[in-house]
Design a protein around this motif. Structure first.
Motif, PDB file in Angstrom:
ATOM      1  N   UNK A  25       0.924  -1.217   0.105  1.00 38.23           N
ATOM      2  CA  UNK A  25      -0.056   0.163  -0.052  1.00 38.23           C
ATOM      3  C   UNK A  25       0.771   1.258  -0.044  1.00 38.23           C
ATOM      4  N   UNK A  26       1.983   1.188   0.736  1.00 36.39           N
ATOM      5  CA  UNK A  26       2.798   2.374   0.788  1.00 36.39           C
ATOM      6  C   UNK A  26       3.634   2.511  -0.468  1.00 36.39           C
ATOM      7  N   UNK A  27       3.985   1.152  -1.354  1.00 33.84           N
ATOM      8  CA  UNK A  27       4.531   1.770  -2.538  1.00 33.84           C
ATOM      9  C   UNK A  27       3.463   2.391  -3.510  1.00 33.84           C
ATOM     10  N   UNK A  28       2.231   1.998  -3.251  1.00 35.18           N
ATOM     11  CA  UNK A  28       1.181   2.474  -4.332  1.00 35.18           C
ATOM     12  C   UNK A  28       0.652   3.843  -4.084  1.00 35.18           C
ATOM     13  N   UNK A  29       1.363   4.643  -2.966  1.00 35.79           N
ATOM     14  CA  UNK A  29       0.912   5.787  -2.361  1.00 35.79           C
ATOM     15  C   UNK A  29      -0.115   5.924  -1.655  1.00 35.79           C
ATOM     16  N   UNK A  30      -0.304   5.107  -1.121  1.00 35.67           N
ATOM     17  CA  UNK A  30      -1.426   4.973   0.028  1.00 35.67           C
ATOM     18  C   UNK A  30      -0.821   5.410   1.584  1.00 35.67           C
ATOM     19  N   UNK A  31      -1.706   5.505   2.541  1.00 35.07           N
ATOM     20  CA  UNK A  31      -1.089   5.769   3.965  1.00 35.07           C
ATOM     21  C   UNK A  31      -1.667   4.589   4.765  1.00 35.07           C
ATOM     22  N   UNK A  32      -0.895   3.654   5.040  1.00 38.84           N
ATOM     23  CA  UNK A  32      -1.596   2.569   5.910  1.00 38.84           C
ATOM     24  C   UNK A  32      -1.126   2.533   7.221  1.00 38.84           C
ATOM     25  N   UNK A  33      -2.051   2.356   8.187  1.00 41.80           N
ATOM     26  CA  UNK A  33      -1.669   2.186   9.523  1.00 41.80           C
ATOM     27  C   UNK A  33      -1.946   1.051  10.067  1.00 41.80           C
ATOM     28  N   UNK A  34      -0.916   0.516  11.075  1.00 40.88           N
ATOM     29  CA  UNK A  34      -1.143  -0.911  11.401  1.00 40.88           C
ATOM     30  C   UNK A  34      -1.490  -0.878  13.003  1.00 40.88           C
ATOM     31  N   UNK A  35      -2.496  -1.601  13.191  1.00 41.10           N
ATOM     32  CA  UNK A  35      -2.885  -1.838  14.845  1.00 41.10           C
ATOM     33  C   UNK A  35      -2.907  -3.190  15.054  1.00 41.10           C
ATOM     34  N   UNK A  36      -2.149  -3.543  16.319  1.00 40.74           N
ATOM     35  CA  UNK A  36      -2.021  -4.794  16.850  1.00 40.74           C
ATOM     36  C   UNK A  36      -1.875  -4.932  18.113  1.00 40.74           C
ATOM     37  N   UNK A  37      -2.493  -5.176  19.114  1.00 42.36           N
ATOM     38  CA  UNK A  37      -2.405  -5.197  20.516  1.00 42.36           C
ATOM     39  C   UNK A  37      -1.159  -5.891  21.183  1.00 42.36           C
ATOM     40  N   UNK A  38      -0.311  -6.537  20.309  1.00 45.86           N
ATOM     41  CA  UNK A  38       1.065  -7.246  20.733  1.00 45.86           C
ATOM     42  C   UNK A  38       2.029  -6.764  19.612  1.00 45.86           C
ATOM     43  N   UNK A  39       3.092  -6.063  20.008  1.00 48.68           N
ATOM     44  CA  UNK A  39       4.038  -5.668  18.999  1.00 48.68           C
ATOM     45  C   UNK A  39       5.378  -6.648  19.051  1.00 48.68           C
ATOM     46  N   UNK A  40       6.159  -6.523  18.138  1.00 49.78           N
ATOM     47  CA  UNK A  40       7.197  -7.182  18.142  1.00 49.78           C
ATOM     48  C   UNK A  40       8.157  -6.892  16.877  1.00 49.78           C
ATOM     49  N   UNK A  41       8.961  -7.877  16.506  1.00 51.98           N
ATOM     50  CA  UNK A  41      10.050  -7.678  15.362  1.00 51.98           C
ATOM     51  C   UNK A  41       9.418  -7.158  14.108  1.00 51.98           C
ATOM     52  N   UNK A  42       8.271  -7.783  13.790  1.00 49.19           N
ATOM     53  CA  UNK A  42       7.836  -7.499  12.461  1.00 49.19           C
ATOM     54  C   UNK A  42       7.052  -6.007  12.672  1.00 49.19           C
TER      55      UNK A  42
END
Length: 533
Positions: A25-42
């Motif tokens: 999505x970023x490469x295509x010019x969009x603005x993604x946001x990611x939500x996840x209750x647990x975060x890590x290396x990815x």
């Protein structure tokens, strides 16, 4: 665009997909946001590309255009936070609880990654067919590029291990065919962050789902399997049908065995693997997938603008969703009852193991005190105590660190102990000074006219050793012990501990064969373990 995933703490399929979708999505010019209750290396990898990632939905202050939900609970959280935004729910799994679809008013479409999951949506969740779209998994062909041409015969193989039940069969089959095997995966503590750099180094890959697709994109021959079962060698004629099932559950129908795996290895075809790679790169590329996904985004946004979800209907659907997932016993939330049952079973097993260790120690003590010679007839013996550097089954009575641990066995009897189920292991410490070179087991096969043979595989410290079929011995009683003697692998005794594993292919209960009302699934009775030098 808000992508909601249940966690980003490891490298599971949906975590990888979340990263790839955000990057695309970023490469295509969009603005993604990611939500996840647990975060890590990815999550860190996503943030390193300049994409916002949060584990707190309240920190997203701006409005969003569309919700891309991968799991039921986080999708519900996102729709509650942004009630005016349309949502697409992507269903990735046929059985996982967190892939059950949320029945929410502002979910415009339910997107299945394969035909199997689409059936879950329609026939288990009752979602109308016209609200379900199948969008097959894709691979980033810019990252997963073809490796060198395959040799005529495979020399090196790589096994993905998101579970482990298939590894012994894969190892045995590769060893028989003279193929060097490596394994990676979370289940064996070997996580690789950049598989695209590793895959081209191998000729043959054992994998399922997205990992299988990535290996195909790299031009590798792929045997589709994991711990759930075996599909077989991917071929041009099966590629379409297997891809529509995501190289997953619905095609993993064959039983795992070294013989079955070896038969699939023999179907290795470098030319056909190259053809599959070509088709994968043409038909399963991330660019094609993204175009289809953006089209679904646009339709959902247009639909929502034309007919926004009614607020009362949305509130009611959220209330029903929370009620459905309210922890409570009963058919709606069965895992709580299952958890209690499993905890009870675990407590009983632990108690049985403690009792078995106690009984074995008492047997060892009694034999040491009596100073009796080793019995010549195994049927007269219990599990033997340590005797110098020869017999190893129980701890010496004065050893403060008792080292016999039985798993997968029934209660210890005066003569020995029965395996109960498909798998059984005996763990013990080697107390002798010199490393042993051979292992002899005294085993009583559970035989009956309705159960004329017992088929078992032997493992030592997790390494497959041998397969054997036990049948009646001519002129001997049906339950007479039979010896199973093998050479120990040179590295088996290095850590001074051994784990002897038995996998019973055809356990049977006395009730099943009409012998008695005993429901235990018996295979082999263990009455002696002996180490030799």
């Amino acid at each position: 665009m808000l992508i909601a995933n249940i966690y980003l703490t490891g490298r599971s399929g949906t975590e990888i997909v979340t990263r790839e979708v955000a990057f695309a999505l970023l490469r295509a010019g969009h603005r993604p946001i990611v939500y996840a209750p647990g975060l890590g290396p990815i999550a860190e990898e996503i943030q390193a590309r300049g994409i916002p990632v949060t584990d707190d939905i309240s920190t997203i202050a701006a409005d969003i255009d569309i919700i891309h939900g991968n799991h039921t609970q986080v999708t519900a959280i996102a729709t509650a936070r942004f009630p005016n935004a349309p949502a697409l729910y992507f269903a990735h799994d046929f059985v996982a609880w967190h892939s059950a679809p949320p029945l929410l008013a502002n979910v415009c479409r339910y997107v299945a990654v394969d035909d199997t999951v689409a059936e879950r949506l329609q026939f288990e969740a009752g979602i109308p067919a016209d609200r379900i779209v199948t969008l097959l998994n894709a691979v980033d062909t810019d990252r997963f590029v073809p490796g060198p041409p395959l040799p005529e015969r495979p020399r090196r193989a790589l096994a993905f291990a998101k579970n482990t039940q298939h590894l012994h069969a894969v190892r045995a089959a590769c060893a028989e065919r003279g193929i060097e095997l490596d394994a990676i995966g979370a289940s064996i503590g070997s996580i690789v962050s950049e598989p695209e750099t590793l895959l081209p180094q191998y000729d043959l890959v054992f994998a399922s789902a997205l990992s299988a697709l990535e290996a195909m994109a790299c031009g590798r021959a792929v045997i589709v399997c994991d711990g759930r079962g075996l599909a077989g060698m991917a071929r041009s004629e099966t590629w379409d049908g297997w891809r529509r099932r995501n190289f997953g559950l619905r095609v993993l129908q064959q039983r795992l065995s070294p013989e079955a795996i070896a038969a699939e290895i023999d179907r290795y075809d470098a030319v056909d693997a190259a053809e599959i790679s070509k088709r994968t790169r043409q038909e399963a590329s991330m660019s094609k997938w993204l175009n289809a996904c953006l089209s679904l985004y646009g339709e959902a946004i247009s639909q929502n603008r034309a007919a926004p979800a009614d607020k009362d209907e949305l509130n009611l659907s959220l209330a029903r969703h929370m009620q459905t997932w309210l922890p409570k016993p009963g058919p709606i939330w069965p895992w709580m009852t299952e958890r209690e049952d499993l905890l009870g079973q675990l407590a009983r097993v632990q108690a049985e193991l403690e009792l078995a260790e106690l009984e074995l120690a008492e047997l060892a003590q009694a034999k040491l005190e009596q100073a009796e010679p080793e019995p010549t007839e195994p049927e007269q013996a219990g599990l033997e105590p340590v005797e110098a550097n020869k017999v190893v089954s129980c701890a010496q009575a004065d050893d403060p660190e008792r080292f016999v641990r039985l798993t997968g066995f029934s209660a210890v009897e005066h003569w020995g102990v029965w395996t109960d189920g498909d798998l059984a292991t005996v763990e013990f410490k080697i107390s002798s000074a010199a490393a042993p070179t051979s292992l002899r087991l005294g085993l009583v096969p559970f035989l009956h006219e309705n159960h004329p043979e017992v088929v078992a595989e032997l493992f030592i410290n997790g390494m497959w050793i041998e397969r054997r079929v036990f049948g009646p011995t001519a002129g001997a009683p049906l339950f007479r012990p039979q010896d199973w003697q093998v050479a120990l692998p040179s590295e088996a005794a290095l850590n001074r501990r051994l784990t002897v594993g038995l996998r019973i292919e055809n356990p049977a209960s006395p009730l099943q064969v009409g012998l008695s009302g005993d429901r235990r699934r018996l295979g082999l009775g263990l009455c002696l373990i002996e180490l030799g030098q």
